[in-house]
Design a protein around this motif. Sequence first.
Motif, PDB file in Angstrom:
ATOM      1  N   MET A   3      -6.586  -7.859  -1.414  1.00  0.00           N
ATOM      2  CA  MET A   3      -6.988  -6.477  -1.677  1.00  0.00           C
ATOM      3  C   MET A   3      -8.229  -6.150  -0.863  1.00  0.00           C
ATOM      4  O   MET A   3      -9.348  -6.437  -1.258  1.00  0.00           O
ATOM      5  CB  MET A   3      -7.252  -6.274  -3.165  1.00  0.00           C
ATOM      6  CG  MET A   3      -6.006  -6.380  -4.020  1.00  0.00           C
ATOM      7  SD  MET A   3      -4.756  -5.172  -3.599  1.00  0.00           S
ATOM      8  CE  MET A   3      -5.420  -3.747  -4.405  1.00  0.00           C
ATOM      9  N   ASP A   4      -8.029  -5.555   0.270  1.00  0.00           N
ATOM     10  CA  ASP A   4      -9.114  -5.129   1.138  1.00  0.00           C
ATOM     11  C   ASP A   4      -9.569  -3.730   0.713  1.00  0.00           C
ATOM     12  O   ASP A   4      -8.868  -3.027  -0.028  1.00  0.00           O
ATOM     13  CB  ASP A   4      -8.607  -5.105   2.581  1.00  0.00           C
ATOM     14  CG  ASP A   4      -9.703  -5.037   3.614  1.00  0.00           C
ATOM     15  OD1 ASP A   4     -10.871  -5.198   3.228  1.00  0.00           O
ATOM     16  OD2 ASP A   4      -9.373  -4.842   4.796  1.00  0.00           O
ATOM     17  N   VAL A   7      -6.994  -1.107   1.639  1.00  0.00           N
ATOM     18  CA  VAL A   7      -5.817  -1.058   0.762  1.00  0.00           C
ATOM     19  C   VAL A   7      -6.154  -0.278  -0.506  1.00  0.00           C
ATOM     20  O   VAL A   7      -5.375   0.575  -0.950  1.00  0.00           O
ATOM     21  CB  VAL A   7      -5.337  -2.482   0.429  1.00  0.00           C
ATOM     22  CG1 VAL A   7      -4.204  -2.444  -0.584  1.00  0.00           C
ATOM     23  CG2 VAL A   7      -4.901  -3.212   1.682  1.00  0.00           C
ATOM     24  N   GLY A  10      -6.365   3.373   0.338  1.00  0.00           N
ATOM     25  CA  GLY A  10      -5.030   3.945   0.558  1.00  0.00           C
ATOM     26  C   GLY A  10      -4.304   4.201  -0.744  1.00  0.00           C
ATOM     27  O   GLY A  10      -3.670   5.250  -0.919  1.00  0.00           O
ATOM     28  N   ILE A  11      -4.387   3.257  -1.676  1.00  0.00           N
ATOM     29  CA  ILE A  11      -3.751   3.440  -2.984  1.00  0.00           C
ATOM     30  C   ILE A  11      -4.394   4.602  -3.725  1.00  0.00           C
ATOM     31  O   ILE A  11      -3.695   5.441  -4.324  1.00  0.00           O
ATOM     32  CB  ILE A  11      -3.824   2.140  -3.802  1.00  0.00           C
ATOM     33  CG1 ILE A  11      -2.939   1.067  -3.161  1.00  0.00           C
ATOM     34  CG2 ILE A  11      -3.405   2.376  -5.242  1.00  0.00           C
ATOM     35  CD1 ILE A  11      -3.119  -0.310  -3.756  1.00  0.00           C
TER      36      ILE A  11
END
Length: 50
Positions: A3-4, A7, A10-11
Amino acid sequence: MYMDAVVIAGIATVLLVVGFFVGVGIFVMRDQKAHGHEGRKEGEHGQKPV
């Protein structure tokens, strides 16, 4: 899955966009129920109603 920060961003963006469109849809449905067809006139421009 790693989980960067990208990411997670974006979510969060996808969830915000989906929430926005759901909110707009709810607003349109409530407004449609409140106002109905009161402003609509049949054959307003000399055309026959469909």
